[in-house]
Design an enzyme around this catalytic site. Structure first.
Site, PDB file in Angstrom:
ATOM      1  CB  SER A  72     -19.260  33.459   4.877  1.00 17.95           C
ATOM      2  OG  SER A  72     -19.969  32.326   5.365  1.00 17.95           O
ATOM      3  CG  HIS A 121     -17.312  20.936   8.189  1.00 14.21           C
ATOM      4  ND1 HIS A 121     -18.437  20.887   8.987  1.00 14.21           N
ATOM      5  CD2 HIS A 121     -17.644  21.691   7.111  1.00 14.21           C
ATOM      6  CE1 HIS A 121     -19.421  21.563   8.403  1.00 14.21           C
ATOM      7  NE2 HIS A 121     -18.968  22.061   7.267  1.00 14.21           N
ATOM      8  CG  HIS A 174     -21.320  30.069  10.970  1.00  9.53           C
ATOM      9  ND1 HIS A 174     -22.036  30.910  11.801  1.00  9.53           N
ATOM     10  CD2 HIS A 174     -21.406  30.600   9.728  1.00  9.53           C
ATOM     11  CE1 HIS A 174     -22.548  31.896  11.084  1.00  9.53           C
ATOM     12  NE2 HIS A 174     -22.185  31.740   9.833  1.00  9.53           N
ATOM     13  CG  ASN A 232     -22.116  35.442   8.608  1.00 13.10           C
ATOM     14  OD1 ASN A 232     -22.597  36.541   8.385  1.00 13.10           O
ATOM     15  ND2 ASN A 232     -22.808  34.483   9.244  1.00 13.10           N
ATOM     16  CB  THR A 233     -18.894  40.155  10.027  1.00 11.73           C
ATOM     17  OG1 THR A 233     -17.600  40.088   9.407  1.00 11.73           O
ATOM     18  CG2 THR A 233     -18.800  39.620  11.445  1.00 11.73           C
ATOM     19  NE  ARG A 234     -25.691  39.353   6.572  1.00 16.25           N
ATOM     20  CZ  ARG A 234     -25.789  38.536   7.612  1.00 16.25           C
ATOM     21  NH1 ARG A 234     -24.737  37.804   7.975  1.00 16.25           N
ATOM     22  NH2 ARG A 234     -26.913  38.431   8.296  1.00 16.25           N
ATOM     23  CG  HIS A 281     -21.605  31.149  24.701  1.00 23.15           C
ATOM     24  ND1 HIS A 281     -22.687  31.834  24.203  1.00 23.15           N
ATOM     25  CD2 HIS A 281     -21.709  29.876  24.223  1.00 23.15           C
ATOM     26  CE1 HIS A 281     -23.429  31.026  23.467  1.00 23.15           C
ATOM     27  NE2 HIS A 281     -22.852  29.827  23.466  1.00 23.15           N
ATOM     28  CG  HIS A 293     -36.579  19.849   9.980  1.00 27.32           C
ATOM     29  ND1 HIS A 293     -35.991  21.039   9.599  1.00 27.32           N
ATOM     30  CD2 HIS A 293     -35.644  18.887   9.787  1.00 27.32           C
ATOM     31  CE1 HIS A 293     -34.758  20.810   9.201  1.00 27.32           C
ATOM     32  NE2 HIS A 293     -34.513  19.517   9.300  1.00 27.32           N
ATOM     33  N   GLY A 324     -27.623  35.152  -7.732  1.00 31.12           N
ATOM     34  CA  GLY A 324     -26.699  34.829  -8.797  1.00 31.12           C
ATOM     35  C   GLY A 324     -25.238  34.758  -8.420  1.00 31.12           C
TER      36      GLY A 324
END
Length: 289
Positions: A111, A115, A125, A127-129, A159, A189, A272
């Site tokens: 990840s 900035h 940003h 990430n891969t998992r 893109h 929001h 955790g």
């Protein structure tokens, strides 16, 4: 699931670590080119199981105060254990096979968030998992562009690279995963997206582990060619205090998303993992209107 996934887990975890090394090297080279001696500081991370036992860990690498990157974090991990009842119930509700009966899991991934110092350079940003349970396995991840000052040509380039990575594997991946990113990276929001989008996918399991892993590697490999040309294009652009204000307010939106919505942040804190590693993606300075 009766297949022994030990080898596949090791292969995936090793790949994420290799990708981390390549990205860190490339970004430090950008600092070199800017006559900066800023470097990533790397810290081992650990996950502690509820009973206090070791449950894996990883490496958190953070570059601070560079001439290109105000803060960039790249983290890799491979963790395992037993999901707490709330996380177990959530996965069971998603339909993960066997999860209601067996809460064991293993997860590994990379990840990163960058900035930038110059407000004209976009934050980004990726990430891969890979996630495994005794009853199922899947891949997830994606990458999205987060400029505070939008340049349409930068968005088009980003893109296009993501689309090429997707198109090499399936013609429907890019439209599907772009639409998913548009939905996932939306901030309800605020009534707006957190950036210019990209791709996002989860629960990817076509039944062919090798093919799905190859796609995940393509997404990871697309990051540098999608992002570095934008930095090269914008790094020398003069900026004003008004531009900086725009950047800091936009970072506030990013922080809201990560703390309120992002499922990776929630999962990491609930299971955790090292809190500093989970919150590594937060901007160094932000403002709210």
């Amino acid at each position: 699931m009766t297949e022994d996934f030990t080898g596949k887990k090791e292969t995936a975890a090793a790949w994420f670590r290799t990708l981390r090394d390549r990205i860190v090297t490339a970004c430090e080279a950008l600092e070199d080119a800017a006559d900066s001696d800023a470097r990533f500081e790397s810290t081992p991370t650990r996950r502690t199981a509820p009973d206090g036992s070791d449950a894996g860990g990883g490496l958190m690498s953070v570059l601070r105060g560079g001439k290109v990157f105000e803060k960039m974090g790249v983290a890799v991990s491979a963790v395992h254990g037993t999901l707490n009842p709330r996380a177990q119930a959530a996965m069971a509700a998603r339909g993960v096979p066997g999860m209601a009966q067996d809460p064991r899991f293993w997860a590994s991934g990379i990840s990163l968030v960058a900035h930038m110092q110059n407000p004209h350079c976009p934050a980004v940003h990726m990430n891969t998992r890979m996630f495994w349970t005794p009853g199922a396995w899947w891949f997830g991840g994606g990458s999205d562009l987060n400029p505070c000052i939008v340049y349409p040509e930068d968005t088009i380039h980003f893109h296009a690279v993501m689309k090429a990575a997707c198109d090499a594997h399936a013609p429907d991946y890019y439209p599907r995963f772009k639409a998913w990113a548009d939905e996932y990276f939306f901030v309800p929001h605020r009534g707006r997206a957190r950036g210019e989008g990209g791709i996002f996918f989860d629960d990817l399991n076509t039944g062919d582990w090798e093919a799905d892993f190859a796609f995940v590697k393509s997404v990871g490999e697309a990051f540098l060619p999608a992002f570095l040309p934008l930095v090269a294009r914008r790094q020398a652009t003069p900026w004003t205090e008004a531009d900086r204000e725009t950047q800091l307010v936009h970072r506030g939106l990013y922080a809201e998303y990560n703390l309120i919505i992002d499922r990776g942040t929630k999962f990491g804190l609930e299971t955790g993992h090292d809190a500093n590693a989970v919150l590594m993606t937060m901007p160094p300075i932000a403002k709210w209107p």
